[in-house]
Design a protein around this motif. Sequence first.
Motif, PDB file in Angstrom:
ATOM      1  N   ARG A 219      23.897 -38.483  10.688  1.00  0.00           N
ATOM      2  CA  ARG A 219      22.398 -38.847  10.879  1.00  0.00           C
ATOM      3  C   ARG A 219      22.240 -37.615  11.598  1.00  0.00           C
ATOM      4  O   ARG A 219      21.344 -36.861  12.344  1.00  0.00           O
ATOM      5  CB  ARG A 219      21.791 -40.293  10.986  1.00  0.00           C
TER       6      ARG A 219
ATOM      7  N   TYR B  66      25.084 -44.282   3.461  1.00  0.00           N
ATOM      8  CA  TYR B  66      24.837 -45.287   5.240  1.00  0.00           C
ATOM      9  C   TYR B  66      25.448 -46.086   4.788  1.00  0.00           C
ATOM     10  O   TYR B  66      26.332 -46.690   3.961  1.00  0.00           O
ATOM     11  CB  TYR B  66      23.119 -45.251   4.407  1.00  0.00           C
TER      12      TYR B  66
ATOM     13  N   GLU C 160      22.202 -50.245   5.900  1.00  0.00           N
ATOM     14  CA  GLU C 160      21.117 -49.385   6.533  1.00  0.00           C
ATOM     15  C   GLU C 160      19.823 -48.927   4.815  1.00  0.00           C
ATOM     16  O   GLU C 160      21.050 -48.609   3.923  1.00  0.00           O
ATOM     17  CB  GLU C 160      21.788 -47.793   6.786  1.00  0.00           C
TER      18      GLU C 160
ATOM     19  N   LYS D  80      17.523 -45.835   3.325  1.00  0.00           N
ATOM     20  CA  LYS D  80      17.192 -44.184   3.173  1.00  0.00           C
ATOM     21  C   LYS D  80      15.817 -44.309   4.106  1.00  0.00           C
ATOM     22  O   LYS D  80      14.862 -45.365   3.256  1.00  0.00           O
ATOM     23  CB  LYS D  80      17.231 -44.369   1.955  1.00  0.00           C
TER      24      LYS D  80
ATOM     25  N   LYS E  89      26.324 -41.923   7.460  1.00  0.00           N
ATOM     26  CA  LYS E  89      27.262 -42.566   8.257  1.00  0.00           C
ATOM     27  C   LYS E  89      28.401 -42.093   9.491  1.00  0.00           C
ATOM     28  O   LYS E  89      27.965 -40.965   9.605  1.00  0.00           O
ATOM     29  CB  LYS E  89      28.297 -42.888   7.067  1.00  0.00           C
TER      30      LYS E  89
END
Length: 466
Positions: A300, A362, A366, A368, A381
């Motif tokens: 990310r 993810y 977590e 989205k 990740k």
Amino acid sequence: MFASTIYQQRRRTLASRLGSGIVLFPGNEDSPMNYPDNCYHFRQDSSFLYYFGIDFPGITALIDIDENREILFGDNYTIDDIVWMGPQPTMEERAARVGVEDVRPAGRIASYLAQALQHHRQIHFVLPYQASVRLKLAGWLDCHPSDLENRVSMPLTMAIIAQREIKSAEEIAEIEKGVDISVDMHIAAMQTARPGICEAEVAASVYQIALAAGGDISFPIIATKNGQTLHNHYHGHLLKDGDLFLLDAGAETPTHYCGDLSSTFPVGPRFSDRQKMMYEISLQSHYTAIEHLAEGVTYRDVHFAVCRKIADNMKALGLLKGNTDDIVAAGAHALFLPHGLGHQMGLDVHDMENLGEVYVGYEQGENKSTQFGLKSLRFAKKLRQGHVFTVEPGLYFIPELMDLWKQRHINDDFINWKEVEKWRDFGGIRNEENYTISSEGPRRLGHKIKPKTVEEVEAVTAQCRG
Ligand code: GLY
Ligand code: MN
């Protein structure tokens, strides 16, 4: 196919992670295209391939953890099958190649599972994506097909992901073969495209390389002069000098490991000055991504570094305005990059997406984002050794998106619409490569090198447009 011990070890690991119950892997089936004997190209399910390796339709695999038993349910070819399809290895021979001794007729699985249900035993499965397999499974489990979703095993889902997302050395070697074939596909496209031919002819030259290598394509070829449409599968345009061509295509090896690359190149011999300028900006995003790759960094954050780079460059060109962090937080850069930086890759080109994009991409717990652009980030990740993933930043001018945002005043504070309009018909650019995190750090996969810089690309296009 790998040595039988590899499949045995993978199954042992899975069984020990789950601890108890029955694990069911219904393999894929032939799928009729227009009449029963005329089927789509058969593709085995990737988790079935990972644990049981058998590349053949209509087989179901079962691991009975409590009874310490592995069974393959399937039928041998009849003489009629052999007359039409040729002799095949027997089920016993296929099973021996993956270290399974217990083979039973396909019709026996229903009673095995009925008995398990009677004893209230846990049956682990993931949701089949083939409708015929779903119906079959619902029949065995005596439930409505729509109820299967509620009975999917989350422990099995998470155990498969944990295992398959960390690629072993022999898997990486197979993926690199897929990437190398993919590089050849891209060079063929750069050589083939020219004014006066159709997009379909470029797509055909790409497909030819994949088939000739003994495998297939890893997803439908994107070969287009309208690269601003992210997954453009229309191949009907005639090419002309001045067009920019976007190819997103990858090979699948005979062992079903994938490559996935994107290139953007001129149809004429060279990029125009305007194309060159935007292409260089898109390459800077690509280099930014690569500089940020490291074990322990989240993908990310690599994605956000790319978004900031795009925002800075678009500010320098006068298309965006304001504070870079504010632009990215608002998602204004997504006017030019509406997708995520990449996805995991392996036996599936978007690896394991059938198990749930959020579970694969993810960390546990977590969620989205729902923001436009960020919601399409498939992989967020923390990067770990053995991860294999794509790096595929792009830059697009999508007239319909521009019109919608302008009309609704979306991100007006950050966008200089007068300048953006000047690029309305530009199209799109994407460059994509495949990476892994090795013990020595990030490593680009493949032994062959895909032309990427303006000079490298033009060295191919200019030479072939004579
Ligand atoms: N290569 C197509 C995609 O990644 O979506
Ligand atoms: Mn991709």
